[in-house]
Enzyme design. Structure first.
Site: not given
Length: 330
Positions: A203, A226, A230
């Site tokens: 991560n 990414d 939305k």
């Protein structure tokens, strides 16, 4: 290439990847790069990602936002889910990992090179976590101490392997969580004969917060993370004020943070985030924000060191305009 696939910008391959780094197996291929995710790869710190990233790529939580399948949920999440004395990250992951099944070619590359080039990182809970006590020993890992380039969400490894081949005087660390993308990177590195690339399958925020020493990074790349387009998923975006603080922590004075995205709204957000961190960063290419009449105003020119990947090519063909940003650590 925490990624993003749309994945970790990450880049192109024969399979999709998740951009900027826990895993939700699926039978369908992952998207290309959005940092900390690829797939054609879609960080870090990230992993790659693509504008076509959908809710189907993620495991839903009660609030409607997807979550990393390796992250704790329910009571474990409420308490941090970590061993006693260890604070587990509460920030939503910026990536979603898919299946880790490898093609025969990728499996061969993994078997031949992973032990040497993929870092053995101590974990705390999930298989993409980083033990807060772990520090990267650059001399032990690379066999020397040289300036380090870090790419969050390296996807299929196209950009970082090409740069490593062109700049043997620099060391390169790819942060990517999607195993097929990492295997593809290993295959490319072996084919190119480069020995100055290592991979952190972790991560990205944890890599920047714990693993890397302050002021130890020469350049930081976040290409095509990414966009989580939305509104309810915006909290999962990799480039945020908190991530900017981590980037400032690891970059050396004068070090460059290079970013790129094909999602116009996210490009504006990226710029606002970094302009807001002006105590730590200065825009190398300042200017007014782009508008309909001046679409190229205020962005960095396309960096020649970022090779054209299949993902970027597809984005352009779909009518999306990649935007570059370059900031210098004060």
């Amino acid at each position: 290439m925490e990624s993003s696939d749309r994945t970790p910008d990450t880049s192109a391959h024969d399979a999709a990847l998740p951009d900027s780094a826990g895993s939700a197996p699926e039978s369908s291929p992952a998207p290309e790069h959005r940092t900390e995710q690829p797939a054609e790869a879609r960080a870090a710190g990230a992993a790659p990602s693509s504008s076509e990233h959908t809710d189907a790529d993620a495991t839903p939580t009660n609030d409607g936002a997807p979550t990393d399948a390796g992250a704790p949920t329910g009571p474990a999440a409420a308490t941090g889910g970590a061993p006693a004395g260890v604070a587990f990250p509460r920030q939503p992951y910026s990536f979603v990992r898919r299946g880790d099944r490898l093609s025969p070619k990728r499996q061969k590359a993994w078997d031949e090179h992973a032990d040497e080039w993929v870092l053995d990182i101590p974990r705390v809970m999930t298989d993409t976590s980083v033990d807060p006590a772990y520090r990267l020993d650059r001399e032990a890992v690379f066999g020397r101490v040289a300036p380090v380039v870090v790419e969050v969400g390296s996807g299929l490894g196209e950009a970082i392997v090409a740069h490593a081949a062109a700049h043997p005087e620099l060391d390169h660390l790819a942060v990517e969580v999607y195993k097929p993308g990492v295997a593809d990177l290993l295959m490319k590195a072996a084919q190119a004969g480069v020995t100055n690339v290592r991979v952190a399958q972790a991560n990205a925020p944890e890599v920047l917060e714990h693993m890397l020493e302050p002021g130890s990074v020469h350049e930081l790349w976040v290409f095509f993370p990414d966009p989580w387009h939305k509104t309810r998923h915006h909290k999962r975006r990799l480039v945020s004020p908190g991530f900017a603080e981590l980037a400032a922590r690891v970059l050396e004075p004068g070090g460059l943070w290079r970013l790129a995205t094909d999602w116009q709204e996210y490009a504006v957000v990226m710029r606002e985030v970094l302009d807001g961190a002006d105590a730590d960063f200065e825009n190398v290419h300042p200017g007014p924000l782009a508008d309909d009449e001046h679409p190229d105003a205020g962005w960095a020119p396309r960096w020649e060191g970022r090779i054209l990947t299949s993902f970027e090519r597809k984005a352009t063909e779909a009518g999306r305009i990649p935007r570059d940003l370059t900031y210098r650590r004060r």
